[in-house]
Design a protein around this motif. Structure first.
Motif, mmCIF file in Angstrom:
data_model
loop_
_atom_site.group_PDB
_atom_site.id
_atom_site.type_symbol
_atom_site.label_atom_id
_atom_site.label_comp_id
_atom_site.label_asym_id
_atom_site.label_seq_id
_atom_site.Cartn_x
_atom_site.Cartn_y
_atom_site.Cartn_z
ATOM 1 N N ASN A 26 0.728 -1.203 -0.045
ATOM 2 C CA ASN A 26 -0.080 -0.159 0.003
ATOM 3 C C ASN A 26 0.855 1.075 -0.107
ATOM 4 N N ALA A 27 0.969 1.823 -1.116
ATOM 5 C CA ALA A 27 1.913 2.938 -1.096
ATOM 6 C C ALA A 27 1.506 4.114 -0.372
ATOM 7 N N SER A 28 0.226 4.394 -0.311
ATOM 8 C CA SER A 28 -0.294 5.456 0.608
ATOM 9 C C SER A 28 -0.340 4.891 2.298
ATOM 10 N N SER A 29 0.451 3.762 2.581
ATOM 11 C CA SER A 29 0.572 3.395 3.988
ATOM 12 C C SER A 29 1.513 4.267 4.593
ATOM 13 N N GLU A 30 1.354 4.780 5.946
ATOM 14 C CA GLU A 30 2.312 5.382 6.574
ATOM 15 C C GLU A 30 3.353 4.352 6.960
ATOM 16 N N SER A 31 4.569 4.492 6.774
ATOM 17 C CA SER A 31 5.534 3.695 7.531
ATOM 18 C C SER A 31 5.999 4.116 8.780
ATOM 19 N N ALA A 32 6.152 3.028 9.872
ATOM 20 C CA ALA A 32 6.485 3.182 10.980
ATOM 21 C C ALA A 32 8.073 3.205 11.498
ATOM 22 N N ASN A 33 8.515 3.805 12.369
ATOM 23 C CA ASN A 33 9.870 3.964 12.790
ATOM 24 C C ASN A 33 10.161 2.569 13.308
ATOM 25 N N ILE A 34 11.322 1.843 13.215
ATOM 26 C CA ILE A 34 11.944 0.608 13.748
ATOM 27 C C ILE A 34 11.467 0.485 15.330
ATOM 28 N N GLU A 35 12.040 1.773 15.923
ATOM 29 C CA GLU A 35 11.875 1.867 17.495
ATOM 30 C C GLU A 35 9.999 1.463 17.901
ATOM 31 N N GLU A 36 9.374 1.739 16.777
ATOM 32 C CA GLU A 36 7.830 1.686 17.427
ATOM 33 C C GLU A 36 7.030 0.263 16.899
ATOM 34 N N SER A 38 7.705 -4.090 17.076
ATOM 35 C CA SER A 38 8.338 -5.430 17.491
ATOM 36 C C SER A 38 8.506 -6.137 16.554
ATOM 37 N N GLU A 39 9.479 -7.070 16.271
ATOM 38 C CA GLU A 39 9.469 -8.101 15.194
ATOM 39 C C GLU A 39 8.318 -9.141 15.462
ATOM 40 N N LYS A 40 7.920 -9.319 16.637
ATOM 41 C CA LYS A 40 6.755 -10.192 16.578
ATOM 42 C C LYS A 40 5.309 -9.601 16.319
ATOM 43 N N ASP A 41 5.408 -8.405 15.739
ATOM 44 C CA ASP A 41 4.186 -7.690 15.228
ATOM 45 C C ASP A 41 4.182 -7.895 13.751
ATOM 46 N N VAL A 42 5.185 -8.494 13.030
ATOM 47 C CA VAL A 42 5.185 -8.524 11.638
ATOM 48 C C VAL A 42 4.902 -9.514 11.056
ATOM 49 N N LEU A 43 4.152 -9.674 10.033
ATOM 50 C CA LEU A 43 3.310 -10.954 9.501
ATOM 51 C C LEU A 43 4.372 -11.512 8.566
ATOM 52 N N PHE A 44 5.291 -10.849 7.934
ATOM 53 C CA PHE A 44 6.323 -11.169 7.044
ATOM 54 C C PHE A 44 7.267 -9.991 6.396
ATOM 55 N N THR A 45 8.424 -10.316 5.994
ATOM 56 C CA THR A 45 9.324 -9.407 5.728
ATOM 57 C C THR A 45 9.573 -9.742 4.311
ATOM 58 N N ARG A 144 4.448 -18.201 7.924
ATOM 59 C CA ARG A 144 5.369 -19.258 7.517
ATOM 60 C C ARG A 144 4.483 -20.527 7.761
ATOM 61 N N ASN A 145 5.078 -21.559 8.426
ATOM 62 C CA ASN A 145 4.510 -22.708 8.517
ATOM 63 C C ASN A 145 4.374 -23.236 10.141
ATOM 64 N N THR A 146 3.709 -22.024 10.811
ATOM 65 C CA THR A 146 3.563 -22.193 12.206
ATOM 66 C C THR A 146 2.167 -21.601 12.571
ATOM 67 N N ASP A 147 1.557 -21.850 14.037
ATOM 68 C CA ASP A 147 0.196 -21.436 14.221
ATOM 69 C C ASP A 147 0.845 -20.437 15.414
ATOM 70 N N THR A 148 1.862 -20.072 15.417
ATOM 71 C CA THR A 148 2.332 -18.834 16.509
ATOM 72 C C THR A 148 1.979 -17.729 15.802
ATOM 73 N N THR A 149 0.841 -16.971 16.480
ATOM 74 C CA THR A 149 0.297 -15.540 16.083
ATOM 75 C C THR A 149 1.278 -14.487 16.277
ATOM 76 N N VAL A 150 0.791 -13.397 15.136
ATOM 77 C CA VAL A 150 1.639 -12.211 15.344
ATOM 78 C C VAL A 150 0.635 -11.193 15.945
ATOM 79 N N GLY A 151 1.308 -10.263 16.511
ATOM 80 C CA GLY A 151 0.395 -9.017 17.254
ATOM 81 C C GLY A 151 0.144 -8.137 16.333
ATOM 82 N N ASN A 152 -0.587 -7.151 17.019
ATOM 83 C CA ASN A 152 -1.041 -5.907 16.481
ATOM 84 C C ASN A 152 -1.931 -6.132 15.064
#
Length: 203
Positions: A26-36, A38-45, A144-152
């Motif tokens: 989404n080109a119109s999405s605002e990006s967030a600073n890395i300090e804001e 957490s890795e566990k809040d990211v669905l994929f990279t 990925r191949n796990t049922d560990t959920t992500v946050g946010n």
């Protein structure tokens, strides 16, 4: 119809998929600073190696998110048109309820001929009455191949097809690793999913 329900799900594992070719965005999405973020809040990279790949990624994500929103608006319209003529399953006091789970998985392709792939999934827990959706208890997404959920993960849902289908529109974060700068940016990924008794489908 229940709208604008939001759920934050804690996670114990960061789930990332490092890809060299851009995906959906989404080109119109605002990006967030890395300090804001957490890795566990990211669905994929995804990993981009040039300005061209970054621009292509953002354009594809914008198109994907727009399609998800269109499908969600269509589900809302269908729900509104049929709601007045259909008795909600939640008002049925005769049939017994059972706590159930329905899950959807998809493999998303990236790059030329989908040369890079990643799996994402989602599931919903709910009270089931005669193969129909009663009270929804929660919605969760994972990578990925796990049922560990992500946050946010934010979501909203509505019932269609005489309460036999649960349509869900969700938003989560995807990360973009920029090889040119070594930095990360984060963007909104929108998904539209339809769940049914015992399964589900990303559309």
């Amino acid at each position: 119809m229940k709208k604008a329900l939001k759920k934050v799900v804690s996670s114990t594992l960061a789930l990332t998929v490092c890809l060299g070719i851009p995906f959906a965005a989404n080109a119109s999405s605002e990006s967030a600073n890395i300090e804001e973020v957490s890795e566990k809040d990211v669905l994929f990279t995804v990993e981009v190696k040039s300005e061209e790949e970054l621009n292509a990624f953002l354009a594809e994500l914008a198109a994907h998110n727009e399609k998800s929103r269109e499908l969600w608006e269509r589900a809302l319209a269908e729900s509104k048109n049929t709601k007045e003529n259909t008795e909600s399953v939640e008002t049925n006091k005769i049939s017994p309820m059972a706590l159930s789970k329905s899950e959807a998985k998809t493999t998303v392709g990236f790059g030329h001929n989908d040369s890079m792939k990643a799996m994402i999934g989602a599931y919903v827990t709910y009270n089931k009455i005669e193969k129909r959706f009663g009270t929804v208890k929660g919605f969760y997404m994972y990578g990925r191949n796990t049922d560990t959920t992500v946050g946010n993960v934010d979501y909203e849902y509505t019932k269609i097809d005489n309460d036999r289908t649960l349509a869900v529109h969700s938003t989560s974060l995807v990360g973009v690793k920029n090889d040119m700068t070594g930095g990360f940016s984060y963007f909104t990924y929108e998904a539209y999913i339809e769940f049914y008794d015992g399964g589900g489908e990303f559309l």
